[in-house]
Design a protein around this motif. Structure first.
Motif, PDB file in Angstrom:
ATOM      1  N   ASP A 116      37.602  46.654  41.261  1.00 45.33           N
ATOM      2  CA  ASP A 116      36.845  45.876  42.273  1.00 45.33           C
ATOM      3  C   ASP A 116      35.526  46.733  42.739  1.00 45.33           C
ATOM      4  OD1 ASP A 116      38.906  44.123  42.930  1.00 45.33           O
ATOM      5  OD2 ASP A 116      39.423  44.691  44.682  1.00 45.33           O
ATOM      6  N   TYR A 157      47.163  48.009  49.323  1.00 42.55           N
ATOM      7  CA  TYR A 157      45.716  48.056  48.866  1.00 42.55           C
ATOM      8  C   TYR A 157      44.932  48.469  49.669  1.00 42.55           C
ATOM      9  CZ  TYR A 157      48.231  45.719  45.154  1.00 42.55           C
ATOM     10  OH  TYR A 157      48.991  45.313  44.075  1.00 42.55           O
ATOM     11  N   HIS A 268      41.517  40.458  46.129  1.00 43.20           N
ATOM     12  CA  HIS A 268      42.561  41.165  45.564  1.00 43.20           C
ATOM     13  C   HIS A 268      43.816  41.020  46.346  1.00 43.20           C
ATOM     14  CE1 HIS A 268      44.150  43.943  42.541  1.00 43.20           C
ATOM     15  NE2 HIS A 268      44.992  44.602  43.567  1.00 43.20           N
TER      16      HIS A 268
END
Lengths: 405, 138
Positions: A116, A157, A268
């Motif tokens: 990312d 995350y 994500h």
């Protein structure tokens, strides 16, 4: 109790019956259809035109989107058209004489993995080269801009940074539609609601009329702006589109004090969140996987996006879902729209905006009006022709566009 | 949440499955013979039916087998479950589909017919591989 109710405010547009003939007919009275009619009248002097809407004005995806406006797309073609749209958003409230609450509160696209981060930095670079405002924020800067975001590293995350477009933001979607509709009406455009197209009249390969549940209308030109139902109309006209219609859901919470100063999107963990002017938290995520015309989807999709939202914004854990709904989005395989000519002469199509059509409304209207009026595409929509699926010149914005479509 | 009746495992939640899009789109028999338009049709064009739609699903967290559904895209009602390679149940009763006599199996099969183990199919599967491609390679 005895007081009279207040006077009904003036109606913003009339409800004329369809005439027998128009110079052009736009099918679909959502944001794109209304914007197209507006620019046809304003830029090209075509005022003997009609917008046909099978339901009520702006009751489809225009009423169902999460109102995010941004232009931080990766590829040159996309950056050009979306940035042009953003520049139009900046002047339209004045031009349409209607304050539709365009709020440039910025949009943040979070990065949660090394992949990312690299993709985001690349996109910031590409945006800058294309004159799109963009910057890279580290987690601390993310926190400063949006204090309610959880940037700790004890979540699945963690936030590793974000791209930020300060000129991006939100607008009040229904007011946008009303602003366009009022101006269209003033310019002489017929906005005809409850008028469903049931077929097309052709002379050879040229479209010459539209069959509707309110009679047959002859016309020189037809522009399709029907989003999720584009394939259905194309089939009536005798051609195919590389479109798959999917349900896309969104939801709002009850009203809260202002807590969320910007717009946060995460590809994500997959949720996007803003806070509407009234105070609702507005959230959306990805489409349901299956094809659907039902304007509703499966609950696990909602559950997934709320799980992501609560992890990123612990403060939301005790908010409640007030409403969920779905729209039908018209997705293409390269996640870019189709704006241009069709295999049928004098018939034009604007579709394939998928999950991101609201932000493109002004540019869709401008370029589609140009295409209809002149018969040839505007420079901005030339790359978005239907032919690209044959030539292979795809504009692959999957992932590259800062959100999974 | 769809409740999908896997032919091998029975009724399971939609979250156990992956969607595979339109069924009955065979790989072109002679790809090199296709022009750009035909190749685009195979790669990018799929039916986008409003109504009864034949589509592929994979039971990815169960038996990991592909199968077909006939599902209404407006009501989302599942009308039939049938094996890969079998003809569409709502069209099998009629005369064999017109058009090609393609012997190409569906692109996701290995060329042999899946056995018709589904009790839910509304019509028995005929021999695999005789299904005309639908909407493809026009």
């Amino acid at each position: 109790m005895a007081d009279l109710l207040p006077e009904h405010p003036d109606f913003l547009w009339h409800n004329p019956d369809p005439q027998k003939s128009y110079d052009a007919v736009i099918v679909g009275g959502g944001g794109h259809g209304l914007a197209t009619a507006y620019f046809l009248a304003k830029n090209h002097g075509m005022t003997n035109i009609a917008v046909l809407e099978k339901g009520w004005l702006a009751g489809g995806n225009m009423a169902r989107n999460t109102t995010i406006i941004r232009s931080n797309y990766l590829w040159d073609e996309s950056a050009a058209i979306y940035e042009h749209a953003l520049k139009l958003w900046e002047i339209l409230p004045e031009e349409l004489e209607y304050d539709f609450l365009f709020s440039q509160r910025g949009v943040m696209n979070l990065a949660h993995t090394l992949g990312d981060v690299r993709e985001s930095m690349r996109r910031v670079g590409a945006n800058k080269l294309n004159g799109v405002d963009a910057e890279w924020l580290d987690p601390q800067q993310v926190k400063e801009l949006c204090p309610i975001l959880n940037i700790s590293d004890n979540i699945r995350y963690p936030v590793m940074g974000a791209t930020y477009q300060p000129r991006a933001g939100i607008a009040k979607h229904d007011h946008v539609a009303w602003a366009f509709a009022r101006k269209c009406d003033e310019l002489g455009v017929d906005i005809i609601q409850n008028c469903e197209v049931t077929g097309f009249l052709k002379d050879g390969n040229r479209v010459v009329g539209v069959k509707t549940n309110r009679g047959t209308i002859s016309t020189e030109k037809v522009g399709l702006c029907a989003a999720g139902h584009s394939s259905v109309l194309a089939e009536m006209a005798g051609f195919r589109l590389p479109i798959q219609s999917h349900p896309l859901q969104a939801l709002v919470s009850e009203l809260h004090e202002p807590v969320h100063p910007t717009v946060v999107m995460s590809n994500h963990v997959h949720v996007y969140v803003s806070q509407a002017h009234k105070g609702e938290l507005v959230m959306g995520a990805g489409v349901d996987s299956y094809n659907g015309y039902g304007q509703r989807g499966s609950f696990h999709v909602i559950e997934h996006q709320m799980a992501a939202a609560v992890e990123l914004f612990p403060i939301f854990a005790r908010a409640h879902v007030l409403r969920t709904w779905g729209g039908i989005v018209d997705t293409t395989l390269d996640a870019s729209p189709i704006i241009g000519t069709t295999p049928v002469d004098n018939m034009f199509v604007n579709c394939g905006w998928g999950t991101g059509g609201f932000k493109g409304t002004p540019a869709a209207g401008l370029t589609f009006a140009h295409t209809i009026a002149t018969g040839t595409p505007h420079d901005l929509n030339k790359p978005f022709a239907l032919e690209r699926f044959e030539t292979g010149a795809l504009i692959d914005e999957h992932g590259a566009a800062a959100v999974a479509h | 949440m769809l409740l999908i009746s896997c032919p091998n495992c029975g009724s399971r939640d939609e979250t156990e499955f992956h969607y595979g899009g339109q069924a009955h789109v065979p790989y072109p028999e002679d790809p090199a013979a296709l022009d750009d338009r035909q190749w685009a049709e195979f790669l990018f064009y799929r039916d986008n039916t409003k109504g009864a739609f034949a589509e592929r699903w994979l039971h990815s967290t169960g038996c990991r087998q592909w199968f077909n559904l006939l599902r209404d895209t407006v009501t989302y009602e599942i009308q039939a479950v049938y094996p890969m390679g079998a003809a569409r149940p709502d069209r099998a009763a009629a005369a064999p589909e017109s058009g090609t006599a393609s012997t190409a199996p569906d692109s996701t099969t290995t060329g042999t017919a899946a056995p018709d183990i589904s009790g839910t199919s509304t019509a028995p599967a005929t021999s695999a591989g005789t299904t005309a491609p639908e909407g493809a390679s026009k």
